[in-house]
Design a protein around this motif. Structure first.
Motif, PDB file in Angstrom:
ATOM      1  N   GLU A 218       0.827  -1.200   0.000  1.00  0.00           N
ATOM      2  CA  GLU A 218       0.000   0.000   0.000  1.00  0.00           C
ATOM      3  C   GLU A 218       0.864   1.253   0.000  1.00  0.00           C
ATOM      4  O   GLU A 218       1.899   1.305   0.674  1.00  0.00           O
ATOM      5  N   TRP A 220       0.432   5.085   1.061  1.00  0.00           N
ATOM      6  CA  TRP A 220      -0.462   5.968   1.808  1.00  0.00           C
ATOM      7  C   TRP A 220      -0.367   7.383   1.258  1.00  0.00           C
ATOM      8  O   TRP A 220       0.692   8.009   1.299  1.00  0.00           O
ATOM      9  N   GLY A 221      -1.460   7.874   0.720  1.00  0.00           N
ATOM     10  CA  GLY A 221      -1.462   9.219   0.151  1.00  0.00           C
ATOM     11  C   GLY A 221      -0.894   9.208  -1.243  1.00  0.00           C
ATOM     12  O   GLY A 221      -1.622   9.226  -2.241  1.00  0.00           O
ATOM     13  N   VAL A 280      -3.920   4.273  -1.097  1.00  0.00           N
ATOM     14  CA  VAL A 280      -5.021   4.353  -0.137  1.00  0.00           C
ATOM     15  C   VAL A 280      -4.882   5.638   0.670  1.00  0.00           C
ATOM     16  O   VAL A 280      -3.828   6.278   0.689  1.00  0.00           O
ATOM     17  N   ASP A 281      -5.959   6.009   1.332  1.00  0.00           N
ATOM     18  CA  ASP A 281      -5.906   7.167   2.219  1.00  0.00           C
ATOM     19  C   ASP A 281      -4.965   6.899   3.384  1.00  0.00           C
ATOM     20  O   ASP A 281      -4.783   5.751   3.810  1.00  0.00           O
ATOM     21  N   TYR A 282      -4.410   7.950   3.904  1.00  0.00           N
ATOM     22  CA  TYR A 282      -3.512   7.816   5.046  1.00  0.00           C
ATOM     23  C   TYR A 282      -4.284   7.260   6.235  1.00  0.00           C
ATOM     24  O   TYR A 282      -5.355   7.760   6.570  1.00  0.00           O
ATOM     25  N   ARG A 287      -2.183   9.701  10.441  1.00  0.00           N
ATOM     26  CA  ARG A 287      -2.459  11.019   9.879  1.00  0.00           C
ATOM     27  C   ARG A 287      -2.033  12.139  10.812  1.00  0.00           C
ATOM     28  O   ARG A 287      -1.474  13.161  10.390  1.00  0.00           O
ATOM     29  N   ASP A 290       1.784  12.596  10.563  1.00  0.00           N
ATOM     30  CA  ASP A 290       2.409  12.690   9.247  1.00  0.00           C
ATOM     31  C   ASP A 290       2.962  14.096   9.052  1.00  0.00           C
ATOM     32  O   ASP A 290       2.314  15.087   9.404  1.00  0.00           O
TER      33      ASP A 290
END
Length: 332
Positions: A218, A220-221, A280-282, A287, A290
């Motif tokens: 994955e 992320w972002g 995928v979204d964080y 989050r 980050d």
């Protein structure tokens, strides 16, 4: 192993302590010091969930001795530092999520243990050069790019706070006690012997594992910019930082030109010749801590030492993949 110029600081016969030396960066540094003729003592607590792996120093020479020692115990450090010419302090808890889940454990590793080691150096090895591996995480969310050493300090998590405290201890011990301490704020480091079974050390490790296991990975972002440093280049930086001429200074150490995470994922899949990923979204748990975009301005270190990264991203990923293809079962 790619030969790396260690600068003008001679290593033959030097007595070196490597705290945290069974981990990713530490073990690569131990191997390089051995090749340069140093007498290396590796001390590692082998903490669960950390990066230490006894396989990291398999096949080493008699000049590299390994002892299990938790530097949170102040009674252990004096014997470790006594008579040492150089101390590389890589003893750390690196997981940002773990630091939020158990901040007191993070405090004991990233602050208390650092004071124990510095006190031992003050009393038993006052002429040793000491290099501390800090982190870009102390800057928090960048207010400008690239980030230089004058950027405001504003950590977003407990790990960053404690690592900044440890930096401060090293600098105070230079100013007050005259210890030859130097701090390197490292960016994302990758390469052979990194932790790949989870994201406690670096996200790139889990990507490597996913590609080699055929599971995918994955992203992320995906839009965040990052610079990555291959471990051999980081080892070269650490060797140069041990020169007492750099005592009392803080330096950024960067790496390859910045890329987005999506571009990095594309490069990994291309170099590996296989693999797939999905954006995928964080995750909510990440989050809040980050930092968004980051890449380092490390001109201060380059000008002071003559250092520059030698390993491009494609080459570094290829060498990392080759290592883990051969040793996957010991890391996955």
């Amino acid at each position: 192993m790619q030969p790396v110029d260690a600068g003008t600081f001679g290593w033959t016969g030097r007595r070196v302590l490597l705290a945290g030396g069974l981990g990713f960066i530490g073990s690569n540094l131990a191997r390089r010091l051995d090749a340069l003729g140093a007498d290396v003592l590796v001390a590692d607590a082998m903490l669960p969930g950390g990066g230490a792996n006894r396989r990291n120093l398999d096949g080493g020479s008699p000049r590299v001795r390994v002892v299990e020692a938790d530097l949170r115990d102040p009674a252990l450090s004096p014997a470790l530092v006594d008579g040492r010419d150089v101390v590389f302090n890589l003893f750390a808890q690196t997981s940002h999520v773990a630091s939020i889940e158990d901040p007191l454990a993070d405090l004991s590793i990233n602050a208390q243990a650092q004071l124990n080691l510095l006190e031992a150096c003050r009393r038993h090895a006052p002429r040793a050069s000491i290099v501390y591996t800090g982190t870009r995480q102390v800057y928090g969310v960048p207010r400008r790019l690239p980030v230089d050493e004058s950027h405001p300090i504003d950590p977003v998590d407990v790990n960053g706070l404690h690592k900044f405290a440890a930096e401060g201890y090293h600098l105070v011990y230079h100013r007050v006690h005259g210890l030859a301490t130097c701090v390197l704020r490292l960016t994302n480091t990758y390469g052979p012997r990194m932790r790949i079974r989870d994201a406690r050390q670096t996200f790139v490790g889990t990507w490597i594992r996913g590609v080699l296991a055929g599971d995918g990975f994955e992203v992320w972002g995906g839009t965040q910019l990052r610079d990555l440093a291959y471990v051999d280049d980081v080892v070269d930086a650490l060797l140069r930082a041990a020169d007492p001429a750099h005592a009392g200074r803080v330096f950024n150490v960067g790496g390859s030109p910045p890329v987005t995470l999506r571009a990095l994922a594309d490069t990994l899949v291309r170099v590996a010749g296989r693999g797939a990923y999905r954006v995928v979204d964080y995750p909510a748990s990440r989050r809040a801590i980050d930092i968004g975009h980051y890449h380092a301005d490390d001109r201060r270190f380059r000008e002071a030492t003559g250092w520059a990264p030698r390993t491009g991203l494609d080459e570094g990923l290829a060498r990392t993949l080759d290592y883990f293809r051969e040793h996957f079962e010991h890391y996955a």
